[in-house]
Design a protein around this motif. Structure first.
Motif, short mmCIF file in Angstrom:
data_model
loop_
_atom_site.label_atom_id
_atom_site.label_comp_id
_atom_site.label_asym_id
_atom_site.label_seq_id
_atom_site.Cartn_x
_atom_site.Cartn_y
_atom_site.Cartn_z
N ASN A 21 0.81 -1.21 0.00
CA ASN A 21 0.00 0.00 0.00
C ASN A 21 0.84 1.26 0.00
O ASN A 21 0.49 2.26 -0.59
N ASP A 22 1.97 1.20 0.72
CA ASP A 22 2.85 2.36 0.70
C ASP A 22 4.30 1.91 0.85
O ASP A 22 4.59 0.74 1.13
N VAL A 23 5.21 2.86 0.66
CA VAL A 23 6.64 2.54 0.60
C VAL A 23 7.14 2.02 1.95
O VAL A 23 7.98 1.11 2.01
N ARG A 24 6.59 2.56 3.02
CA ARG A 24 7.03 2.14 4.34
C ARG A 24 6.77 0.64 4.57
O ARG A 24 7.61 -0.09 5.06
N GLU A 25 5.55 0.25 4.13
CA GLU A 25 5.17 -1.16 4.25
C GLU A 25 6.13 -2.04 3.43
O GLU A 25 6.58 -3.09 3.87
N GLU A 26 6.42 -1.57 2.21
CA GLU A 26 7.29 -2.34 1.33
C GLU A 26 8.71 -2.43 1.92
O GLU A 26 9.36 -3.48 1.84
N THR A 27 9.17 -1.33 2.50
CA THR A 27 10.50 -1.33 3.11
C THR A 27 10.56 -2.33 4.26
O THR A 27 11.52 -3.10 4.38
N ASN A 28 9.53 -2.32 5.10
CA ASN A 28 9.50 -3.26 6.23
C ASN A 28 9.49 -4.71 5.74
O ASN A 28 10.17 -5.56 6.31
N ALA A 29 8.73 -4.96 4.66
CA ALA A 29 8.67 -6.33 4.13
C ALA A 29 10.03 -6.76 3.58
O ALA A 29 10.48 -7.89 3.79
N ALA A 30 10.70 -5.82 2.88
CA ALA A 30 12.02 -6.15 2.31
C ALA A 30 13.01 -6.43 3.43
O ALA A 30 13.82 -7.35 3.35
N THR A 31 12.93 -5.63 4.52
CA THR A 31 13.83 -5.83 5.65
C THR A 31 13.60 -7.19 6.29
O THR A 31 14.54 -7.95 6.56
N PHE A 32 12.32 -7.52 6.51
CA PHE A 32 11.97 -8.81 7.09
C PHE A 32 12.45 -9.96 6.21
O PHE A 32 13.06 -10.92 6.67
N GLY A 33 12.20 -9.82 4.88
CA GLY A 33 12.63 -10.86 3.95
C GLY A 33 14.14 -11.03 3.97
O GLY A 33 14.65 -12.15 3.91
N MET A 34 14.88 -9.91 4.05
CA MET A 34 16.33 -10.00 4.07
C MET A 34 16.81 -10.73 5.33
O MET A 34 17.70 -11.57 5.26
N TRP A 35 16.18 -10.46 6.46
CA TRP A 35 16.58 -11.17 7.69
C TRP A 35 16.34 -12.66 7.56
O TRP A 35 17.15 -13.48 8.02
N LEU A 36 15.22 -13.04 6.91
CA LEU A 36 14.96 -14.48 6.68
C LEU A 36 16.07 -15.08 5.83
O LEU A 36 16.59 -16.16 6.13
N PHE A 37 16.43 -14.37 4.75
CA PHE A 37 17.50 -14.85 3.87
C PHE A 37 18.82 -14.95 4.64
O PHE A 37 19.56 -15.93 4.50
N LEU A 38 19.09 -13.95 5.48
CA LEU A 38 20.35 -13.98 6.24
C LEU A 38 20.37 -15.15 7.22
O LEU A 38 21.44 -15.69 7.51
N GLY A 39 19.18 -15.56 7.70
CA GLY A 39 19.12 -16.75 8.55
C GLY A 39 19.62 -17.98 7.81
O GLY A 39 20.38 -18.79 8.34
N THR A 40 19.21 -18.11 6.52
CA THR A 40 19.68 -19.26 5.73
C THR A 40 21.18 -19.11 5.43
O THR A 40 21.91 -20.09 5.41
N GLU A 41 21.63 -17.87 5.22
CA GLU A 41 23.04 -17.63 4.98
C GLU A 41 23.88 -18.01 6.20
O GLU A 41 24.99 -18.53 6.08
N LEU A 42 23.33 -17.73 7.38
CA LEU A 42 24.04 -18.05 8.61
C LEU A 42 24.24 -19.56 8.73
O LEU A 42 25.31 -20.02 9.13
N LEU A 43 23.22 -20.32 8.32
CA LEU A 43 23.36 -21.78 8.37
C LEU A 43 24.35 -22.26 7.31
O LEU A 43 25.09 -23.21 7.52
#
Lengths: 217, 98
Positions: A21-43
């Motif tokens: 709906n807005d850029v803030r929401e998209e930014t939060n989603a991208a941040t959350f997604g990146m943390w998920l990806f970094l979790g797999t990177e950590l493993l």
């Protein structure tokens, strides 16, 4: 697109992509997604840390003897370079957030440049190690069991880290170019900042494992 | 819109510069400890400092201190899985060593 998003875009901000709906929401989603990806990177990197731990415990003598052969100067200077790039990345993300275009793109360009400097220094380090035959194989100079495993891990860990850094340099350089004209609130920027910082934290673990072992008298 | 000289940006440089300086001091401490006779505790000391450095980077440069509980949990989740992997594997190796 919501009214908020229209207003933001009208003021020179980014337009959100579907389904946000807005850029803030998209930014939060991208941040959350990146943390998920970094979790797999950590493993992914964690498997290497685990292999390192097991070999170190099973072959302590050869491991430490081999570890003494790495060049602490290259490792330490590169750590400083990477810390400085992490500072620049943090400044770029906050700079974009506070609306400073000149800070944002200059800090991003510095981040990419420092990443490239890291890779060049590491190239010299690799070439020195190859000259000294510190590559597992028939010409390997240390005869102790476990020594070659240390250098197998050394090469796998540093090269995988370098590949991550190369990807980072390309992405950050692209953002630096974008930042000269695009809206400052690019939703993906904080997420790529997280990626860069993650690559730094992986190096923070590599540094004592590869360069500081076996230096004490 | 602020530019390079505004007090806002200055405060950012001061704060993040201090974080950077702390990281460099920790690095110097790490090198110093690596060359000190600690009777086999060198790696433990160095890894402890590494853990502090990672905490500093995550908290300040990765802005975890500003993030929502969901994002913090996600970050911790990765560490949890890593611990499980270490725990199960080392259980096996270390009980079969002798």
């Amino acid at each position: 697109m919501s009214d908020v998003a229209h207003a933001n875009a009208a003021q020179g901000g980014s337009e959100p992509t579907e389904p946000w709906n807005d850029v803030r929401e998209e930014t939060n989603a991208a941040t959350f997604g990146m943390w998920l990806f970094l979790g797999t990177e950590l493993l992914f990197f964690g498997g290497l840390f685990l292999a390192y731990t097991v070999t170190w415990v099973t072959h302590p003598k050869g491991f430490v003897e081999a570890a003494r052969k790495t060049d602490i100067w290259f490792g330490t200077v590169n750590t400083v370079v990477l810390f400085t790039s992490a500072l620049m990345m943090a400044m770029a993300v906050r700079g974009a957030e506070t609306g400073s275009r000149s800070l944002a793109w200059r800090a991003l360009a510095s981040t990419a440049a420092l990443g490239a400097i890291f890779l060049i220094i590491e190239g010299f380090e690799f070439s020195k190690n190859v000259d000294q035959n510190l590559v597992p194989g028939p010409a390997f100079p240390i005869n102790e069991q476990g020594a070659e495993i240390f250098f197998s891990l050394y090469w796998i860990m540093t090269v995988l880290h370098a590949i991550h850094l190369i990807i980072g340099v390309i992405l950050v350089a692209r953002f630096a170019l974008l930042m000269r004209s695009a809206p400052l609130d690019i939703p993906d920027l904080p997420a790529y900042g997280l990626y860069w910082q993650f690559v730094t934290t992986i190096w923070i673990v590599f540094y004592p494992l590869l360069y500081l072992i076996g230096r004490a008298p | 819109m602020s530019n390079g000289g505004s007090p806002n940006i200055r405060a950012l440089w001061l704060r993040n510069g201090a974080v950077w300086l702390a990281l460099l001091l920790l690095l110097a401490l790490s090198v110093g400890l690596a060359y000190s006779p600690l009777g086999g505790l060198n790696l433990a000391a160095n890894l402890s400092i590494a853990a502090i450095m990672i905490g500093v980077v995550m908290f300040y440069f990765m802005e975890l201190r500003r993030d929502s509980p969901l994002v913090r949990l996600t970050a911790l989740g990765g560490v949890l899985w890593l611990l499980i992997m270490f725990w199960l594997t080392l259980n096996d190796y270390f009980t079969r060593l002798s």
